[in-house]
Design a protein around this motif. Sequence first.
Motif, PDB file in Angstrom:
ATOM      1  N   SER A 107       0.806  -1.215   0.000  1.00  0.00           N
ATOM      2  CA  SER A 107       0.000   0.000   0.000  1.00  0.00           C
ATOM      3  C   SER A 107       0.842   1.270   0.000  1.00  0.00           C
ATOM      4  CB  SER A 107      -0.919   0.021   1.235  1.00  0.00           C
ATOM      5  OG  SER A 107      -1.771  -1.097   1.253  1.00  0.00           O
ATOM      6  N   LEU A 108       2.154   1.136   0.182  1.00  0.00           N
ATOM      7  CA  LEU A 108       3.019   2.302   0.293  1.00  0.00           C
ATOM      8  C   LEU A 108       3.545   2.731  -1.075  1.00  0.00           C
ATOM      9  CD1 LEU A 108       5.151   1.258   3.412  1.00  0.00           C
ATOM     10  CD2 LEU A 108       3.278   2.925   3.358  1.00  0.00           C
ATOM     11  N   PRO A 109       3.684   4.031  -1.305  1.00  0.00           N
ATOM     12  CA  PRO A 109       4.361   4.495  -2.518  1.00  0.00           C
ATOM     13  C   PRO A 109       5.816   4.022  -2.526  1.00  0.00           C
ATOM     14  CG  PRO A 109       3.111   6.270  -1.489  1.00  0.00           C
ATOM     15  CD  PRO A 109       3.130   5.132  -0.505  1.00  0.00           C
ATOM     16  N   ASP A 110       6.471   4.171  -3.677  1.00  0.00           N
ATOM     17  CA  ASP A 110       7.807   3.605  -3.853  1.00  0.00           C
ATOM     18  C   ASP A 110       8.821   4.118  -2.841  1.00  0.00           C
ATOM     19  OD1 ASP A 110       6.720   2.241  -5.936  1.00  0.00           O
ATOM     20  OD2 ASP A 110       7.704   3.383  -7.513  1.00  0.00           O
ATOM     21  N   LEU A 111       8.837   5.429  -2.565  1.00  0.00           N
ATOM     22  CA  LEU A 111       9.839   5.976  -1.653  1.00  0.00           C
ATOM     23  C   LEU A 111       9.684   5.433  -0.239  1.00  0.00           C
ATOM     24  CD1 LEU A 111      12.224   7.850  -1.021  1.00  0.00           C
ATOM     25  CD2 LEU A 111      10.555   9.682  -0.647  1.00  0.00           C
ATOM     26  N   PRO A 112       8.525   5.561   0.410  1.00  0.00           N
ATOM     27  CA  PRO A 112       8.413   5.006   1.763  1.00  0.00           C
ATOM     28  C   PRO A 112       8.551   3.491   1.818  1.00  0.00           C
ATOM     29  CG  PRO A 112       6.306   5.877   1.004  1.00  0.00           C
ATOM     30  CD  PRO A 112       7.332   6.335   0.035  1.00  0.00           C
TER      31      PRO A 112
END
Length: 304
Positions: A107-112
């Motif tokens: 569920s997290l975007p690539d950076l986090p």
Amino acid sequence: MTDVAAARPGPPLARGALDRAAHHRTDAAWLEEAWTRARVVVVDDGHLLVRVDDPPELVYFAPDDAPRGERFFLGEDVDGTVYFAVAADVTPLPGTRRVTLRQVGHSLPDLPAGLFITAVALANWHSRHPYSPLSGKLTVPAQGGWVRTTEDGAETLWPRTDPAVIMLVHDGVDGPDGRCLLGCNAQWPQSGGIRRYSTLAGFVEPGESAEMAVAREVLEEVGVVVGEVTYVASQPWPFPGSLMLGFHATAPVGAPVVVDPEEILEGRWFSRTEIAAVLRGEAQDFGLPFPASIAHYLITEWLG
């Protein structure tokens, strides 16, 4: 089946957007200054804090508010924001919860997502190497947490990653009647009597290629001889420190399954129709891998 298989460039935890900025790791003065303006995540036994929002967001601490613990320089984003991790106990703040990669990684975007998996990987490695395996001397973190050295500086240890193969075995048949072979691990807990099935996997042994490991593990675990072995994608998996090399492998249609009972409780062939129904929530007679895993990605790639 394209309504079930997600169109994405790779496994959910293999698309990091973080610049690791390795050239800063040996600059102690830069690291000290960067710490004062960093965004900090706290790693607590493989867990990080996220906000209870949907989708979840990582909780970042200011350096002065972060608990004391070993620091790891994670890197910079495209705007020059610096990120560190600290390994320490953490109590959930109001409006936050303590989670693992399995729970929220997809569920997290690539950076986090990249911050989460790198922080956990480093914390796990450091926790397992307080002493040198060569001399038994105590080691301490150095170079922004990317090495450990003995206190006299005579020995240096670098993080190690163990290569493992993970493979979806299928019969090569197109359309809804095509089948894949999944196994239920003997060590997995069952929820409500429903078994969870996943791809087969195993570690690469010394003197062995990844493709050889695929064929060996499938034969050992379910007694099936595979033919063509095709690389698909890889994904870091810091539990405790693996790199999962994902493959598809073909086997004869309806090949009999003979499991190793110490590892596999049951191995079964599933049709695309059966897999798609479970992923859409239309059937619940068996479970599948959680979405953050490369196993899930291998299955949905085959499904589509």
